[in-house]
Design an enzyme around this catalytic site. Structure first.
Site, short mmCIF file in Angstrom:
data_model
loop_
_atom_site.label_atom_id
_atom_site.label_comp_id
_atom_site.label_asym_id
_atom_site.label_seq_id
_atom_site.Cartn_x
_atom_site.Cartn_y
_atom_site.Cartn_z
N SER A 43 0.87 -1.18 0.00
CA SER A 43 0.00 0.00 0.00
C SER A 43 0.90 1.23 0.00
O SER A 43 0.99 1.96 0.98
CB SER A 43 -0.91 0.00 1.23
N HIS A 154 -3.23 -6.16 2.49
CA HIS A 154 -2.32 -7.16 3.04
C HIS A 154 -2.96 -8.51 3.26
O HIS A 154 -2.33 -9.43 3.78
CB HIS A 154 -1.72 -6.66 4.37
N GLN A 162 -6.38 -1.67 7.23
CA GLN A 162 -5.27 -2.56 6.86
C GLN A 162 -4.63 -3.28 8.04
O GLN A 162 -4.24 -4.44 7.94
CB GLN A 162 -4.23 -1.71 6.12
N GLU A 163 -4.48 -2.57 9.17
CA GLU A 163 -3.74 -3.17 10.30
C GLU A 163 -4.45 -2.93 11.62
O GLU A 163 -4.79 -1.79 11.95
CB GLU A 163 -2.32 -2.56 10.36
N GLU A 206 1.68 -9.53 6.92
CA GLU A 206 2.50 -9.12 8.07
C GLU A 206 2.37 -10.09 9.23
O GLU A 206 2.71 -9.75 10.37
CB GLU A 206 2.16 -7.69 8.47
N ASP A 243 -3.79 0.99 11.53
CA ASP A 243 -3.33 1.67 10.33
C ASP A 243 -4.44 1.50 9.31
O ASP A 243 -4.68 0.39 8.81
CB ASP A 243 -2.02 1.07 9.80
N GLU A 284 -3.21 5.47 12.25
CA GLU A 284 -2.34 5.88 11.13
C GLU A 284 -3.16 6.04 9.86
O GLU A 284 -4.09 5.27 9.61
CB GLU A 284 -1.29 4.78 10.96
N ASP A 311 1.59 8.39 7.22
CA ASP A 311 2.48 7.45 6.53
C ASP A 311 2.45 7.78 5.03
O ASP A 311 3.32 8.48 4.52
CB ASP A 311 2.02 6.02 6.82
N LYS A 336 9.86 5.26 7.27
CA LYS A 336 10.25 4.10 6.49
C LYS A 336 11.41 4.52 5.60
O LYS A 336 11.25 5.39 4.74
CB LYS A 336 9.10 3.65 5.59
N HIS A 364 8.47 -1.17 9.49
CA HIS A 364 8.80 -2.14 8.45
C HIS A 364 7.95 -1.88 7.20
O HIS A 364 7.15 -0.93 7.19
CB HIS A 364 8.50 -3.56 8.97
N ARG A 365 8.07 -2.72 6.17
CA ARG A 365 7.15 -2.73 5.04
C ARG A 365 6.42 -4.07 5.02
O ARG A 365 6.86 -5.02 5.67
CB ARG A 365 7.91 -2.57 3.71
N SER A 366 5.36 -4.14 4.26
CA SER A 366 4.63 -5.42 4.22
C SER A 366 5.46 -6.49 3.52
O SER A 366 5.36 -7.68 3.82
CB SER A 366 3.27 -5.25 3.55
N LYS A 387 6.77 -0.37 14.64
CA LYS A 387 5.78 -1.36 14.20
C LYS A 387 6.46 -2.24 13.19
O LYS A 387 7.04 -1.77 12.20
CB LYS A 387 4.48 -0.72 13.68
#
Ligand code: 2PG
Ligand code: MG
Length: 427
Positions: A43, A154, A162-163, A206, A243, A284, A311, A336, A364-366, A387
């Site tokens: 994303s 994800h 998403q999270e 993730e 997020d 986020e 982000d 990031k 991190h990234r996915s 995270k």
């Protein structure tokens, strides 16, 4: 006597956690051969630097041979002979060699791999841990935000957000926070399996579960239940974070969420109700990446109670962060390294954020790898938050495990933020 001169730099195409190619860079000095690997998002923010992909048939067009060639043919000759302990000089050479805002000539993926490898090689040459090399004396371990239900891009659920993360705010040290998170994760696994069948414990990119939910509250309710069943008090010992990655469900100012289509005002009420009903500490990307004014409204309405993170809106870019600060949009920067391309530039983004009283979360990234550099970066910046996915799957636990080791190495010197880690600093 050995010195820290760069003797060689070379790139290599390796795979990330989603099975897609990514760039590994290797730097040789008289202290040895040290490598680092670029992560990759799904994303992604529109204003992130360019991830150079080959196109064509190989790897479905996702190959990174061009980026690897750029490391070998363009970057390596410029870096040879440089002092590997001077990361800023190395990053600057790459920035000038690239010469574009979007890093499209060398590729952000080529640059980030080399920059991270240079940071690691510099630490080795100085005989220091990476976090200490980046910022001498750094000792603050981060509060982990662990992503235990995956939605959006994800996972294949109906969840638009998403999270769904847990934050062990009651922990007094990193290792306890990680253990608490892992306990809640395993308890959630049992609850999901019992209530929704074995397919509900399949996991997303993730490492969080991807149950057949299509409503935000279903996911939040399941997590609160898991916190309680694991023996913790929601909001006191373990809190929640989201997020939303809202750009992914926004179309021309209309947000499609929980089977409804809402405008900006209704979206604010939607989040307000979530903040009222659940022990949320951080949200986020609640709005579209270009909606700075709406982000400012959200911050005004909810920013005292919850951390509001940019982000996709900020993309670790000082120009975008400056714009956000001037509009009072958000109160925290997601950091990031591969969004901007070099370690030095991401440290500048953190500095600017701190100076404005914004918090910083290293992320991190996915699409991740075994590279653990971001764990050290979080300690180096002293930002107090990271995270890096679920407390499961090796590419996620690699970072958490590295933090366990750093905590052990620091011993009595190790610090950990308290429950108010997310409260915006007074400027
Ligand atoms: C995010 C990230 C990491 P991606 O949106 O914050 O969790 O996802 O790497 O896919 O952009
Ligand atoms: Mg995000």
């Amino acid at each position: 006597m050995a010195d820290g001169k760069v003797l060689n730099v070379r790139g290599r195409e390796v795979l990330d956690s989603r099975g897609n190619p990514t760039v590994e860079a290797e730097i040789t000095t008289s202290f040895g051969v040290i490598s680092a690997i670029a992560p990759s998002g799904a994303s992604t923010g529109t204003h992130e630097v360019l991830e150079l992909r080959d196109g064509g048939k190989r790897y479905g067009g996702k190959g990174v041979q061009k980026a690897v060639q750029n490391v070998n043919k363009l970057i390596a000759p410029k870096l040879k002979g440089m002092d590997v302990t001077d990361l800023r000089a190395i990053d600057q050479v790459m920035i000038e060699l690239d010469g574009t805002k979007t890093k499209e000539r060398l590729g952000g993926n080529a640059m980030v791999a080399v920059s991270l490898a240079a940071a690691r090689a510099g630490a080795a040459a100085n005989g220091l841990e990476l976090h200490e090399h980046l910022v001498p004396g750094s000792k603050l371990l981060p509060m982990p935000m662990m992503n235990i239900i995956n939605g959006g891009k994800h996972a294949g659920t109906g969840l638009k957000i998403q999270e769904f993360m847990i934050v062990p705010v009651g922990a007094t040290k990193f290792s306890d926070a990680l253990r608490m998170g892992a306990e809640v994760y395993q308890t959630l696994r049992t609850i999901l399996k019992e209530s929704f069948g074995p397919a509900a414990i399949n996991v997303g990119d993730e490492g969080g579960f991807a149950p057949p939910f299509d409503d935000t509250r279903q996911a939040l309710d399941a997590i609160v239940k898991a916190i309680v069943k694991a023996g913790y008090e929601p909001g006191k010992e373990v809190s929640l974070a989201l997020d939303c990655a809202a750009s992914e469900f926004c179309d021309q100012g209309v947000y499609s969420i929980d089977k409804r289509r809402v405008g900006p005002q209704d979206l604010m009420d939607y989040y307000s109700a979530l903040v009222r009903d659940y022990p949320l500490v951080s949200i986020e990307d609640p709005v579209d990446e270009e909606a700075f004014d709406l982000m400012a409204l959200m911050t005004l309405r909810m920013g005292r109670k919850v951390q509001i993170i940019g982000d996709d809106m900020f993309v670790t870019n000082v120009e975008r962060i400056r714009k956000a600060i001037s509009k009072k949009a958000g109160n925290c920067t997601l950091l990031k390294v591969n969004q901007i391309g070099t370690v030095s530039e991401s440290m500048d983004a953190a500095k600017l954020s701190f100076e404005a009283g914004y918090r910083v979360v290293v992320s991190h990234r996915s699409g991740e790898t075994e590279d653990t550099s971001i764990a050290d970066l979080a300690v180096a910046l002293g930002c107090g938050q990271i995270k890096t996915g679920a407390p499961a799957r090796a590419e996620r636990t690699a970072k958490y495990n590295r933090l366990l080791r750093i905590e052990e190495m620091l011993g009595k010197k190790a610090a950990f933020p308290g429950a108010d880690f997310y409260k915006p600093k007074k400027s």
